[in-house]
Design an enzyme around this catalytic site. Structure first.
Site, PDB file in Angstrom:
ATOM      1  N   ARG A 238       0.854  -1.184   0.000  1.00 24.89           N
ATOM      2  CA  ARG A 238       0.000   0.000   0.000  1.00 24.89           C
ATOM      3  C   ARG A 238       0.891   1.235   0.000  1.00 24.89           C
ATOM      4  O   ARG A 238       1.897   1.288   0.702  1.00 24.89           O
ATOM      5  CB  ARG A 238      -0.916   0.027   1.226  1.00 24.89           C
ATOM      6  CG  ARG A 238      -2.099  -0.933   1.157  1.00 24.89           C
ATOM      7  CD  ARG A 238      -3.131  -0.503   0.096  1.00 24.89           C
ATOM      8  NE  ARG A 238      -4.294  -1.361   0.032  1.00 24.89           N
ATOM      9  CZ  ARG A 238      -4.430  -2.422  -0.782  1.00 24.89           C
ATOM     10  NH1 ARG A 238      -3.446  -2.741  -1.610  1.00 24.89           N
ATOM     11  NH2 ARG A 238      -5.536  -3.124  -0.799  1.00 24.89           N
ATOM     12  N   GLU A 267      -2.551   8.003  -4.555  1.00 20.27           N
ATOM     13  CA  GLU A 267      -2.815   7.049  -5.629  1.00 20.27           C
ATOM     14  C   GLU A 267      -4.146   7.407  -6.271  1.00 20.27           C
ATOM     15  O   GLU A 267      -5.143   7.482  -5.545  1.00 20.27           O
ATOM     16  CB  GLU A 267      -2.866   5.632  -5.041  1.00 20.27           C
ATOM     17  CG  GLU A 267      -2.824   4.574  -6.109  1.00 20.27           C
ATOM     18  CD  GLU A 267      -2.622   3.169  -5.537  1.00 20.27           C
ATOM     19  OE1 GLU A 267      -1.694   2.957  -4.729  1.00 20.27           O
ATOM     20  OE2 GLU A 267      -3.419   2.309  -5.907  1.00 20.27           O
ATOM     21  N   HIS A 286      -0.669   0.086  -9.770  1.00 22.10           N
ATOM     22  CA  HIS A 286      -1.336  -0.862  -8.858  1.00 22.10           C
ATOM     23  C   HIS A 286      -1.875  -2.070  -9.638  1.00 22.10           C
ATOM     24  O   HIS A 286      -3.083  -2.305  -9.676  1.00 22.10           O
ATOM     25  CB  HIS A 286      -2.461  -0.152  -8.078  1.00 22.10           C
ATOM     26  CG  HIS A 286      -2.797  -0.839  -6.792  1.00 22.10           C
ATOM     27  ND1 HIS A 286      -3.276  -0.180  -5.679  1.00 22.10           N
ATOM     28  CD2 HIS A 286      -2.753  -2.156  -6.437  1.00 22.10           C
ATOM     29  CE1 HIS A 286      -3.503  -1.043  -4.701  1.00 22.10           C
ATOM     30  NE2 HIS A 286      -3.198  -2.254  -5.136  1.00 22.10           N
TER      31      HIS A 286
END
Ligand code: DGY
Length: 326
Positions: A238, A267, A286
């Site tokens: 993360r 993000e 991601h």
């Protein structure tokens, strides 16, 4: 009897949607971008089940907007830091996730990033595309050896261990930092060490912890300064576990050599973010679990969790089993 009403917050693979459609009245947000918050609050009203993504904030307000009939939240991810578990517990709503099925795909990507950073693949590719390749270069694109190096794995869960297996095949020394010893770590000769030892001795540091209060900004200025100047940092967990501006400074000032991130903070990472002005970083959007087979399996699992919750059955993969104790 009318079918239960389910809201799916973004299109997921048909493998999951078809399971849901067979048993429920399903409304899927059709856009590429996540539902704006105001839209989400109105879409969820009256839903019996929500299939959410890591881009959705599942908090008290969303649960409140859904209403008291809401029985289950199924998150299409293994991570669930987007879900306020306490708020779900207060309403006795079980929350599902999708562990296991994305372990190998994510470990593959972590290893791919590690290799790509070590051997400077993206820089080399840009060099060729911009017509700078004029001859074989004895001193060009010198990188780091992966084979025989020391790899430090922060968080030895399923994905951390899967990465360790890959590194063992490259004769790496494997250090890991975890709350508990991993039961199979000895098989790989992996050593449980303190975070400081891992940072100081690893050529590659790969992050695999969940995002919780204790791991937020775990890799900050101080941690980066404890790493080798030649070290390469990989993050597929993360984004918030790494302090982005501290990383920017560390890469710019050669405090560490390189980073490869599949997750960022913020993000998505804006195209004008300082990190993207550097050559010694690779950023992917991601995509750790982004293989066709893995996303199909995630969709099936998410659907199975949701359908179990609708029927009042225990979710196959529940992150807050305490709701069943009441
Ligand atoms: C997860 O599942 O938590 C990943 O980040 C996305 O697949």
């Amino acid at each position: 009897m009318s079918k239960p009403h389910v809201v799916v917050m973004r299109r997921i693979p048909e493998a999951g949607l078809s399971l849901l459609r067979a048993a429920a009245d399903v409304r899927v947000w059709p856009e590429e971008m996540p539902m704006p918050r105001a839209t989400a609050l109105s879409w969820v009203a009256g839903a019996d089940g929500l299939l959410t993504l890591l881009t959705d904030r599942v908090d008290g307000a969303l649960l409140e907007a859904a209403g008291p009939q809401l029985k289950v939240v199924s998150n299409f991810a293994v991570g669930y830091d987007n879900v306020d578990i306490a708020a779900c517990n207060r309403r006795s709503i079980p929350v599902g996730n999708t562990p296991g099925v994305l372990t190998e795909a994510t470990a593959d990507l972590a290893f791919a990033l590690l290799m790509a950073a070590a051997r400077r693949l993206l820089e080399a590719d840009r060099f060729v595309r911009t017509a700078q390749w004029h001859t074989w270069m004895p001193l060009g694109f010198l990188g780091a050896a992966v084979h025989g190096s020391s790899i430090g794995i922060i968080g030895m869960g399923r994905i951390g261990y899967a990465l360790a297996r890959r590194c063992a095949g490259f004769d790496c020394r494997i250090l890991y930092h975890n709350r508990h010893p991993h039961p199979q770590a000895d098989r790989l000769g992996a050593e449980l060490v303190s975070l400081d030892t891992l940072l100081a001795q690893s050529d590659f540091v790969s992050v695999h912890t969940p995002l919780v209060a204790e791991t937020e900004r775990l890799i900050d200025d101080t941690a980066l300064h404890k790493m080798k100047r030649t070290a390469i940092l990989v993050n597929t967990a993360r984004g918030k576990i790494v302090d982005s501006m501290a990383l920017y400074r560390a890469l710019r000032d050669s405090v560490i050599a390189y980073a490869a991130l599949d997750v960022t903070n913020p993000e998505p990472l804006p195209a004008d973010h300082p990190l993207l002005t550097l050559d010694n970083i690779i950023v992917t959007p991601h995509i750790g679990s982004a293989t066709v087979a893995t996303r199909d399996q995630m969709a099936r699992l998410a659907a199975e969790n949701l359908l179990a919750g609708l029927c009042g059955e225990r979710l196959p993969f529940c992150v807050n089993p305490e709701v069943y104790d009441v």
